[in-house]
Design a protein around this motif. Structure first.
Motif, short mmCIF file in Angstrom:
data_model
loop_
_atom_site.label_atom_id
_atom_site.label_comp_id
_atom_site.label_asym_id
_atom_site.label_seq_id
_atom_site.Cartn_x
_atom_site.Cartn_y
_atom_site.Cartn_z
N THR A 1 -11.57 -47.10 -34.48
CA THR A 1 -10.42 -47.93 -34.36
C THR A 1 -11.04 -49.28 -33.73
O THR A 1 -11.69 -49.46 -32.80
N LYS B 1 -11.34 -53.10 -32.02
CA LYS B 1 -10.78 -53.17 -30.50
C LYS B 1 -9.49 -54.02 -30.52
O LYS B 1 -8.56 -53.96 -29.75
N TYR B 2 -9.35 -54.86 -31.44
CA TYR B 2 -8.16 -55.76 -31.79
C TYR B 2 -6.88 -54.93 -32.02
O TYR B 2 -5.69 -54.85 -31.22
N THR C 1 -6.54 -51.56 -31.04
CA THR C 1 -6.37 -50.88 -29.61
C THR C 1 -5.86 -51.74 -28.53
O THR C 1 -4.80 -51.30 -27.90
N ARG C 2 -5.92 -53.04 -28.52
CA ARG C 2 -5.55 -53.92 -27.69
C ARG C 2 -4.23 -54.10 -27.96
O ARG C 2 -3.23 -54.45 -27.04
N ARG C 3 -3.99 -54.33 -29.32
CA ARG C 3 -2.47 -54.55 -29.73
C ARG C 3 -1.69 -53.56 -29.07
O ARG C 3 -0.41 -53.53 -28.79
N ASN C 4 -1.83 -52.21 -29.73
CA ASN C 4 -1.56 -51.16 -29.44
C ASN C 4 -1.02 -50.97 -27.88
O ASN C 4 0.17 -50.58 -27.51
N GLU C 5 -1.97 -51.37 -27.03
CA GLU C 5 -1.71 -51.30 -25.42
C GLU C 5 -0.83 -52.34 -24.81
O GLU C 5 0.31 -52.02 -24.02
N GLU C 6 -0.85 -53.44 -25.66
CA GLU C 6 0.13 -54.53 -25.57
C GLU C 6 1.61 -53.96 -25.66
O GLU C 6 2.60 -54.17 -25.02
N LYS D 1 2.71 -50.88 -26.20
CA LYS D 1 3.49 -49.70 -25.29
C LYS D 1 3.50 -50.48 -23.71
O LYS D 1 4.58 -50.02 -23.39
N ARG D 2 2.80 -51.45 -23.22
CA ARG D 2 3.04 -52.08 -22.00
C ARG D 2 4.40 -52.57 -21.92
O ARG D 2 5.25 -52.63 -21.06
N GLU E 1 7.28 -50.19 -22.06
CA GLU E 1 7.46 -49.43 -20.65
C GLU E 1 8.33 -50.54 -19.81
O GLU E 1 9.26 -50.22 -19.15
#
Length: 236
Positions: free
Chosen positions: A135, A137-138, A140-145, A147-148, A151
């Motif tokens: 996957t 990196k961009y 993965t970084r977008r999915n983390e953002e 998800k954050r 939350e």
């Protein structure tokens, strides 16, 4: 004999003639009596009046000076020979050289053109990449953002509900509320249908407007509850 008046007239006439003659010039109306004739050698030549631009420096610099023509007494160098045996050298290069491997190619038909497979797009070269199947990196970084952010929003909603002491309306209560609103709308609509055809008094007109307003408000409430599945009610 000539009288005094006639003598005066003759003198005035002579004075006028002299004055007019002095004020006249021989070339005043038809030009000077003698005009200089132009020289026949100074005739107007072609393109003589066109403006001439100065020659640019780049044009002067671009001019290449060719080498001079060799003289008749100049002779080329003669008798220069090489001791290298080109036949033996070429044979040794062929024997000792490593043969080239043929590139994999494809042909579209029996007598068609030949295409190299490596650059034709038919060989899946991307399978040999180091990052194949990983996957980016961009992403993965977008999915983390995302998800954050979700939350943080959930925490904000929970905190807001806790501060306002709001409770969620259950599905049974929502359905019963929706049925009650629809029943009230049917009752108001029945009253509206029971009105007289001719409304000629002020009380009839006001009663009709009140029924229309109630029906409109009930329709708005029904649409709002049907649109939202989750409803929160503030405890007072």
């Amino acid at each position: 004999l000539m009288g005094p008046c006639e003598g005066i007239c003759i003198d005035i006439e002579n004075v006028c003639k002299n004055t007019i003659q002095q004020s006249k010039a021989p070339w005043k109306t038809i030009g000077p009596p003698k005009v200089q004739v132009p020289n026949p050698k100074d005739f107007l030549q072609k393109h003589s009046k066109e403006p001439k631009l100065p020659q640019s420096m780049s044009t002067q610099r671009c001019k290449k000076v060719k080498p001079g023509v060799p003289k008749l007494s100049d002779h080329p160098l003669m008798g220069i020979q090489s001791s290298k045996n080109f036949i033996s050298t070429n044979a040794a290069n062929v024997i000792m050289g490593v043969p080239k491997k043929p590139l994999p190619a494809c042909v579209d038909r029996r007598q068609g053109d030949k295409y190299v497979l490596e650059t034709s797009g038919l060989v899946p070269k991307y399978l040999k990449k180091k990052d194949y199947g990983i996957t980016p990196k961009y992403v993965t970084r977008r999915n983390e953002e995302v998800k954050r952010a979700q939350e943080e929003y959930d925490a904000y909603v929970k905190e807001t509900l806790r501060q306002k002491a709001m409770k969620r309306l259950s599905d049974e209560d929502r359905d019963s509320l929706l049925e009650g609103l629809k029943k009230n709308w049917e009752d108001v609509h029945h009253q509206f249908q029971s009105l007289s055809v001719e409304i000629d008094t002020l009380p009839k007109k006001l009663h009709k407007e009140r029924l229309e307003a109630e029906m409109k408000q009930l329709e708005h409430d029904i649409q709002t509850i049907e649109k939202h599945r989750i409803i929160y009610i503030a405890n007072k």
